[in-house]
Design an enzyme around this catalytic site. Structure first.
Site, PDB file in Angstrom:
ATOM      1  N   ASN A  51       0.878  -1.161   0.000  1.00 38.98           N
ATOM      2  CA  ASN A  51       0.000   0.000   0.000  1.00 38.98           C
ATOM      3  C   ASN A  51       0.914   1.209   0.000  1.00 38.98           C
ATOM      4  O   ASN A  51       1.785   1.318   0.858  1.00 38.98           O
ATOM      5  CB  ASN A  51      -0.868  -0.004   1.267  1.00 38.98           C
ATOM      6  CG  ASN A  51      -1.583   1.318   1.477  1.00 38.98           C
ATOM      7  OD1 ASN A  51      -1.945   1.990   0.522  1.00 38.98           O
ATOM      8  ND2 ASN A  51      -1.772   1.694   2.722  1.00 38.98           N
ATOM      9  N   GLY A  52       0.719   2.106  -0.958  1.00 37.82           N
ATOM     10  CA  GLY A  52       1.558   3.305  -0.989  1.00 37.82           C
ATOM     11  C   GLY A  52       1.909   3.691  -2.406  1.00 37.82           C
ATOM     12  O   GLY A  52       1.193   3.338  -3.344  1.00 37.82           O
ATOM     13  N   ASP A  60     -18.021  18.501   6.279  1.00 38.27           N
ATOM     14  CA  ASP A  60     -17.401  17.415   5.508  1.00 38.27           C
ATOM     15  C   ASP A  60     -15.949  17.314   5.948  1.00 38.27           C
ATOM     16  O   ASP A  60     -15.412  18.244   6.552  1.00 38.27           O
ATOM     17  CB  ASP A  60     -17.488  17.708   4.003  1.00 38.27           C
ATOM     18  CG  ASP A  60     -17.386  16.429   3.172  1.00 38.27           C
ATOM     19  OD1 ASP A  60     -17.134  15.347   3.755  1.00 38.27           O
ATOM     20  OD2 ASP A  60     -17.564  16.498   1.940  1.00 38.27           O
ATOM     21  N   ASP A  61     -15.319  16.183   5.625  1.00 42.85           N
ATOM     22  CA  ASP A  61     -13.924  16.044   6.047  1.00 42.85           C
ATOM     23  C   ASP A  61     -13.010  16.989   5.290  1.00 42.85           C
ATOM     24  O   ASP A  61     -12.034  17.496   5.831  1.00 42.85           O
ATOM     25  CB  ASP A  61     -13.456  14.589   5.876  1.00 42.85           C
ATOM     26  CG  ASP A  61     -13.593  14.143   4.447  1.00 42.85           C
ATOM     27  OD1 ASP A  61     -12.652  14.326   3.675  1.00 42.85           O
ATOM     28  OD2 ASP A  61     -14.673  13.641   4.080  1.00 42.85           O
TER      29      ASP A  61
HETATM   30  P1  AMP Z   1     -14.772  17.434  -4.018  1.00 44.53           P
HETATM   31  O1  AMP Z   1     -16.119  17.403  -4.558  1.00 44.53           O
HETATM   32  O2  AMP Z   1     -13.769  17.183  -5.119  1.00 44.53           O
HETATM   33  O3  AMP Z   1     -14.456  18.651  -3.238  1.00 44.53           O
HETATM   34  O4  AMP Z   1     -14.601  16.182  -3.079  1.00 44.53           O
HETATM   35  C1  AMP Z   1     -14.728  16.280  -1.715  1.00 44.53           C
HETATM   36  C2  AMP Z   1     -15.194  14.961  -1.175  1.00 44.53           C
HETATM   37  O5  AMP Z   1     -14.327  13.906  -1.600  1.00 44.53           O
HETATM   38  C3  AMP Z   1     -15.238  14.941   0.329  1.00 44.53           C
HETATM   39  O6  AMP Z   1     -16.554  14.595   0.665  1.00 44.53           O
HETATM   40  C4  AMP Z   1     -14.283  13.846   0.759  1.00 44.53           C
HETATM   41  O7  AMP Z   1     -14.929  13.009   1.680  1.00 44.53           O
HETATM   42  C5  AMP Z   1     -13.999  13.080  -0.491  1.00 44.53           C
HETATM   43  N1  AMP Z   1     -12.589  12.764  -0.649  1.00 44.53           N
HETATM   44  C6  AMP Z   1     -11.527  13.418  -0.207  1.00 44.53           C
HETATM   45  N2  AMP Z   1     -10.385  12.818  -0.602  1.00 44.53           N
HETATM   46  C7  AMP Z   1     -10.746  11.743  -1.318  1.00 44.53           C
HETATM   47  C8  AMP Z   1     -10.040  10.704  -1.987  1.00 44.53           C
HETATM   48  N3  AMP Z   1      -8.723  10.673  -2.004  1.00 44.53           N
HETATM   49  N4  AMP Z   1     -10.755   9.745  -2.620  1.00 44.53           N
HETATM   50  C9  AMP Z   1     -12.093   9.787  -2.629  1.00 44.53           C
HETATM   51  N5  AMP Z   1     -12.823  10.736  -2.015  1.00 44.53           N
HETATM   52  C10 AMP Z   1     -12.158  11.703  -1.359  1.00 44.53           C
END
Ligand code: AMP
Length: 498
Positions: free
Chosen positions: A101-102, A362-363
């Protein structure tokens, strides 16, 4: 990003492996694979799709043996090609089966070295192949009849010196045992567990500790930076560099990627996310916002949302319902496609939000597509004001260590100010976590070890990566231009007034 497991014990391992890999399914849904070793031969099965789709009883029946490794794959830059599904195996100088993984960032140098120093020509430029052949080539120079643990750890050390980037790996060395090792900074997670049986212990390695909860394994330890653990065929455990704390652990695992019920380097992911929500409360209050309720973007926003709600004393509600059967919006390659998927995936509960000032957590905000769609959905459902809260700071630099994020041209925060982003996503206010608050939370002296904040700072812990960043950009653009049917803008969407 991917998920890996490895098991070594006195009984057949495939059953545990399927459960373990399923617990890691959030780390990759594109392909899955298992290799087992029965004392004489490897048995391998891999394919595209989820663990439960790839492994049917007719496959697991053939995966005999008491040692096994497994992988769930999340496609990063490359194509979602079944040839790239792991594990990989080689039969020379020993039977080896490996998963990782990486992401390797000096793959050209490693490929050149393999050719010039060891006269090996890898079939692909796949990272795992490069790690596996470097390790195998180093083993080859040892006395093959008397391979010792020292020889194995020497080969690991040279591999760690030569291969730059982020990797957590597990390898079956046929006839010898099971080996796990990581990159020198410990960027990606890897944990070790143990379950005692009447016939002796079963040892396991996994990307995340949540696997062990399902399998009644006891958590033994994190496999730290540059560490190697080898379990021989008498189930004796050998260590190279035990008990090291990570030097640059990926903080985005804690924010988004890892499962909430996993504990990484002594920190429960769910608890850290609640903390992120509590910390950001100060900025919400300072901005003079008085939401009527806090809601989350399911599922990764939940713990931060509940922390924020608790800290500012307003109710938390789940007001966006997710259809879990819709696939991931993030990897749909076109902007229009992504927006469409978001709409089909999330449904607002009108009765909760109508007439309310809503703080939605959101995260992270990556391209801004999801956020914009969510704000619109909430407004359409009658929310009077929408504040968008990102529990991560602005993402300004792409991850080159295995998280498939985006090119910097696509990262909205790399190209626009907070006000512009707020206008683009049509929110009444956007609040990001402060980078310094995040860095305080994951400060080295708090016992967690050092963290990698590169996606928020552009400071990459493996040194100058300018060449590699250029390569990522070119790869992505060429990969997309191959998809003739879709027209893609490589630029972050231009913020517009509403
Ligand atoms: P966006 O619409 O491009 O701003 O995507 C933001 C969303 O993508 C957030 O709800 C995150 O939970 C999710 N997200 C963030 N990083 C990733 C990732 N690497 N792969 C998939 N989803 C992601």
């Amino acid at each position: 990003m991917c998920g890996i497991v490895g098991f070594h014990g006195p009984e057949r391992v495939v059953g545990d492996m399927i459960i373990g890999l399923t617990a890691l399914q959030h780390r990759g849904q594109d392909a899955a694979g298992i290799a087992t070793f029965d004392g004489e031969a490897f048995h391998l099965h891999k394919g595209q799709g989820l663990v439960n789709d790839v492994f049917k009883p007719k496959h697991t029946k053939k995966l005999t043996g008491n040692t096994g490794i497994g992988h769930v794959r999340y496609t990063t830059q490359g194509a979602n090609d079944s040839d790239l599904a792991q594990p990989f195996t080689t039969s020379y100088p020993f039977g080896l089966a490996m998963v990782h993984n990486g992401n390797v960032i000096n793959f050209r140098d490693v490929a050149k070295l393999l050719h010039e120093k060891y006269h090996v020509l890898p079939k692909t430029t796949n990272d795992l192949e490069l790690i596996m052949y470097t390790f195998a080539s180093e083993l080859r120079v040892k006395d093959l009849d008397r391979l010792s643990v020292v020889d194995i750890f020497d080969a690991v050390e040279t591999t760690q010196e030569l291969v730059k980037g982020a990797y957590a790996t597990v390898t079956i060395i046929a006839g010898h045992g099971l080996l796990a090792f990581t990159d020198p900074l410990g960027i990606r997670p890897l944990v070790m567990g143990r379950r005692d049986t009447p016939d002796g212990p079963v040892y396991a390695f996994a990307s995340e500790s949540t696997c062990f909860d399902y399998l009644d394994f006891e958590f033994v330890e994190n496999v730290g930076p540059g560490q190697a653990v080898f379990i021989d065929n008498d189930f004796k455990v050998h260590y190279k560099n035990q008990n090291e704390l990570p030097k640059a652990f990926c903080v985005f695992e804690q924010i988004y990627f890892a499962r909430e019920d996993s504990t990484i380097h002594g920190r429960l992911v769910a608890r850290e996310r609640v903390r992120l929500g509590k910390i950001i409360a100060r900025k919400v209050v300072d901005a003079g916002l008085k939401p009527d309720m806090v809601i989350d973007v399911p599922s990764s926003g939940y713990f931060s949302a509940s922390g924020l709600a608790e800290a500012i004393g307003v109710p938390y509600r789940r007001a966006l319902v997710k259809n879990n059967h819709m696939g991931r919006s993030f990897i749909v390659p076109t902007q229009a496609g992504r927006e469409d998927v978001v709409k089909k995936k999330l449904n607002p509960i009108r009765a909760f939000v109508e007439g309310k000032k809503v703080a939605v957590v959101d995260d992270s905000i990556v391209r801004g597509t999801t956020s914009r769609r969510i704000v619109r959905l909430l407004r359409e459902a009658g929310a009077s004001e929408v504040y968008f809260i990102s529990s991560a700071p602005p993402l300004v630099s792409p991850c080159i260590y295995g998280i498939d994020m985006a090119m910097s041209t696509e990262l909205i925060a790399a190209n626009y100010t907070e006000e512009e982003i707020c206008r683009y996503i049509e929110a009444d206010k956007v609040i990001y976590q402060d980078l310094s608050d995040l860095q305080d939370l994951f400060a080295e002296e708090r016992g967690h070890g050092g963290s990698c904040f590169a996606c928020f700072t552009g400071k990459y812990p493996t040194g100058d990566v300018t060449h590699y960043l250029r390569h990522v950009q070119e790869e992505r653009l060429s990969h997309r231009s191959e998809k003739k049917s879709e027209s893609v803008s490589a630029k972050a969407p231009a913020p517009t007034e509403h």
